[in-house]
Motif scaffolding. Structure first.
Motif, PDB file in Angstrom:
ATOM      1  N   MET A  91       0.851  -1.169   0.000  1.00 58.15           N
ATOM      2  CA  MET A  91       0.000   0.000   0.000  1.00 58.15           C
ATOM      3  C   MET A  91       0.902   1.239   0.000  1.00 58.15           C
ATOM      4  O   MET A  91       1.532   1.566   1.006  1.00 58.15           O
ATOM      5  N   ALA A  92       0.989   1.912  -1.120  1.00 60.12           N
ATOM      6  CA  ALA A  92       1.833   3.096  -1.261  1.00 60.12           C
ATOM      7  C   ALA A  92       1.117   4.319  -0.711  1.00 60.12           C
ATOM      8  O   ALA A  92      -0.107   4.397  -0.713  1.00 60.12           O
ATOM      9  N   ASP A  93       1.909   5.271  -0.220  1.00 57.91           N
ATOM     10  CA  ASP A  93       1.350   6.509   0.289  1.00 57.91           C
ATOM     11  C   ASP A  93       2.080   7.701  -0.339  1.00 57.91           C
ATOM     12  O   ASP A  93       2.952   7.528  -1.203  1.00 57.91           O
ATOM     13  N   HIS A  94       1.739   8.884   0.111  1.00 62.54           N
ATOM     14  CA  HIS A  94       2.329  10.113  -0.421  1.00 62.54           C
ATOM     15  C   HIS A  94       3.853  10.110  -0.280  1.00 62.54           C
ATOM     16  O   HIS A  94       4.571  10.521  -1.194  1.00 62.54           O
ATOM     17  N   VAL A  95       4.341   9.657   0.849  1.00 56.34           N
ATOM     18  CA  VAL A  95       5.787   9.658   1.080  1.00 56.34           C
ATOM     19  C   VAL A  95       6.486   8.720   0.104  1.00 56.34           C
ATOM     20  O   VAL A  95       7.569   9.039  -0.402  1.00 56.34           O
ATOM     21  N   ASP A  96       5.874   7.591  -0.210  1.00 55.30           N
ATOM     22  CA  ASP A  96       6.470   6.684  -1.206  1.00 55.30           C
ATOM     23  C   ASP A  96       6.652   7.405  -2.538  1.00 55.30           C
ATOM     24  O   ASP A  96       7.684   7.244  -3.206  1.00 55.30           O
ATOM     25  N   ARG A  97       5.659   8.201  -2.910  1.00 56.86           N
ATOM     26  CA  ARG A  97       5.738   8.935  -4.185  1.00 56.86           C
ATOM     27  C   ARG A  97       6.876   9.959  -4.134  1.00 56.86           C
ATOM     28  O   ARG A  97       7.649  10.078  -5.082  1.00 56.86           O
ATOM     29  N   VAL A  98       7.005  10.681  -3.027  1.00 62.68           N
ATOM     30  CA  VAL A  98       8.071  11.677  -2.885  1.00 62.68           C
ATOM     31  C   VAL A  98       9.438  11.007  -2.942  1.00 62.68           C
ATOM     32  O   VAL A  98      10.342  11.470  -3.647  1.00 62.68           O
ATOM     33  N   VAL A  99       9.588   9.913  -2.222  1.00 63.61           N
ATOM     34  CA  VAL A  99      10.865   9.190  -2.205  1.00 63.61           C
ATOM     35  C   VAL A  99      11.200   8.667  -3.607  1.00 63.61           C
ATOM     36  O   VAL A  99      12.358   8.756  -4.050  1.00 63.61           O
ATOM     37  N   ALA A 100      10.219   8.151  -4.313  1.00 60.47           N
ATOM     38  CA  ALA A 100      10.453   7.667  -5.680  1.00 60.47           C
ATOM     39  C   ALA A 100      10.873   8.814  -6.597  1.00 60.47           C
ATOM     40  O   ALA A 100      11.782   8.650  -7.429  1.00 60.47           O
ATOM     41  N   GLN A 101      10.235   9.963  -6.441  1.00 57.01           N
ATOM     42  CA  GLN A 101      10.606  11.124  -7.257  1.00 57.01           C
ATOM     43  C   GLN A 101      12.046  11.550  -6.989  1.00 57.01           C
ATOM     44  O   GLN A 101      12.802  11.829  -7.922  1.00 57.01           O
ATOM     45  N   TRP A 102      12.424  11.601  -5.711  1.00 57.28           N
ATOM     46  CA  TRP A 102      13.800  11.956  -5.386  1.00 57.28           C
ATOM     47  C   TRP A 102      14.770  10.879  -5.885  1.00 57.28           C
ATOM     48  O   TRP A 102      15.871  11.202  -6.348  1.00 57.28           O
ATOM     49  N   GLY A 103      14.352   9.620  -5.793  1.00 57.61           N
ATOM     50  CA  GLY A 103      15.207   8.548  -6.292  1.00 57.61           C
ATOM     51  C   GLY A 103      15.467   8.681  -7.778  1.00 57.61           C
ATOM     52  O   GLY A 103      16.581   8.422  -8.258  1.00 57.61           O
ATOM     53  N   ALA A 104      14.455   9.103  -8.520  1.00 61.30           N
ATOM     54  CA  ALA A 104      14.624   9.304  -9.966  1.00 61.30           C
ATOM     55  C   ALA A 104      15.453  10.557 -10.255  1.00 61.30           C
ATOM     56  O   ALA A 104      16.288  10.566 -11.160  1.00 61.30           O
ATOM     57  N   GLU A 105      15.225  11.595  -9.490  1.00 63.24           N
ATOM     58  CA  GLU A 105      15.897  12.875  -9.716  1.00 63.24           C
ATOM     59  C   GLU A 105      17.341  12.864  -9.227  1.00 63.24           C
ATOM     60  O   GLU A 105      18.221  13.442  -9.853  1.00 63.24           O
ATOM     61  N   ARG A 106      17.569  12.226  -8.076  1.00 63.81           N
ATOM     62  CA  ARG A 106      18.909  12.185  -7.477  1.00 63.81           C
ATOM     63  C   ARG A 106      19.260  10.769  -7.043  1.00 63.81           C
ATOM     64  O   ARG A 106      19.333  10.469  -5.858  1.00 63.81           O
ATOM     65  N   PRO A 107      19.481   9.866  -8.010  1.00 64.83           N
ATOM     66  CA  PRO A 107      19.784   8.478  -7.661  1.00 64.83           C
ATOM     67  C   PRO A 107      21.106   8.323  -6.903  1.00 64.83           C
ATOM     68  O   PRO A 107      21.362   7.268  -6.322  1.00 64.83           O
ATOM     69  N   ASP A 108      21.910   9.377  -6.884  1.00 64.87           N
ATOM     70  CA  ASP A 108      23.188   9.329  -6.184  1.00 64.87           C
ATOM     71  C   ASP A 108      23.040   9.510  -4.669  1.00 64.87           C
ATOM     72  O   ASP A 108      23.998   9.302  -3.929  1.00 64.87           O
ATOM     73  N   LEU A 109      21.838   9.889  -4.207  1.00 64.73           N
ATOM     74  CA  LEU A 109      21.614  10.145  -2.780  1.00 64.73           C
ATOM     75  C   LEU A 109      20.741   9.062  -2.148  1.00 64.73           C
ATOM     76  O   LEU A 109      19.811   8.562  -2.780  1.00 64.73           O
ATOM     77  N   ASP A 110      21.043   8.755  -0.901  1.00 62.28           N
ATOM     78  CA  ASP A 110      20.205   7.834  -0.126  1.00 62.28           C
ATOM     79  C   ASP A 110      19.110   8.671   0.526  1.00 62.28           C
ATOM     80  O   ASP A 110      19.353   9.371   1.514  1.00 62.28           O
ATOM     81  N   VAL A 111      17.916   8.606  -0.029  1.00 62.51           N
ATOM     82  CA  VAL A 111      16.800   9.408   0.491  1.00 62.51           C
ATOM     83  C   VAL A 111      15.921   8.612   1.460  1.00 62.51           C
ATOM     84  O   VAL A 111      14.854   9.079   1.860  1.00 62.51           O
ATOM     85  N   SER A 112      16.386   7.444   1.888  1.00 60.09           N
ATOM     86  CA  SER A 112      15.573   6.599   2.769  1.00 60.09           C
ATOM     87  C   SER A 112      15.170   7.267   4.089  1.00 60.09           C
ATOM     88  O   SER A 112      14.087   6.954   4.597  1.00 60.09           O
TER      89      SER A 112
END
Length: 165
Positions: free
Chosen positions: A1-22
């Motif tokens: 069950m995905a939530d808003h934070v999952d979407r934000v984290v995925a966006q940052w993962g796509a935008e800045r894959p060099d950073l650990d946004v966990s």
């Protein structure tokens, strides 16, 4: 069950894959959870003509036990607020007849803050509703989840230097 934070984290993962946004998965949810909890508690306080700050002072005095009085500095320590904030709260509560401030019998230079009969009655009415609101907010967790959540929060608070005092 995905939530808003999952979407934000995925966006940052796509935008800045060099950073650990966990960490955003934890702190984003804590922030969103805080806003929802705060709103629910404030609705309950408002039903009793209180805000969170006023409830905090009345509850601190009540849980201090008989004779239900503390010095302003004792209130600050128990309620974890600044002296300016406590003075403002006490002014409002005293104007409503919920607390009194008198000179201390032990030290005439210090003052004591005490619950009035009206303050006792109000906190005694508000506390069960406050707890019912908190129980409703935790209804989705079983006992093991609640215990685990408490332990995780306790560990983080200790790591951040929050002392038991």
């Amino acid at each position: 069950m995905a939530d808003h934070v999952d979407r934000v984290v995925a966006q940052w993962g796509a935008e800045r894959p060099d950073l650990d946004v966990s960490p955003m998965e934890v702190f984003g949810r804590l922030k969103r959870l805080y806003r929802l909890v705060d709103a629910a508690l404030n609705r309950t306080f408002a039903e009793h003509g209180l805000d969170a700050a006023s409830f905090d002072v009345l509850a601190t005095l009540k849980r201090s036990g008989p004779p239900y009085h503390l010095t302003p500095s004792g209130l600050m320590q128990s309620a974890m607020v600044t002296s300016g904030a406590i003075t403002q709260r006490l002014d409002r509560l005293e104007a409503r007849g919920l607390v009194t401030r008198t000179r201390s019998d032990q030290d005439g230079r210090s003052r004591e803050v005490a619950l009035t009969p009206e303050g006792h009655a109000l906190i005694d009415r508000a506390l069960p509703d406050h707890l019912a609101t908190e129980h409703r907010m935790l209804a989705g967790l079983d006992e093991a989840q609640r215990t685990a959540f408490v332990e995780v929060m306790r560990t983080l608070l200790a790591d951040f230097g929050d002392s038991p005092e």
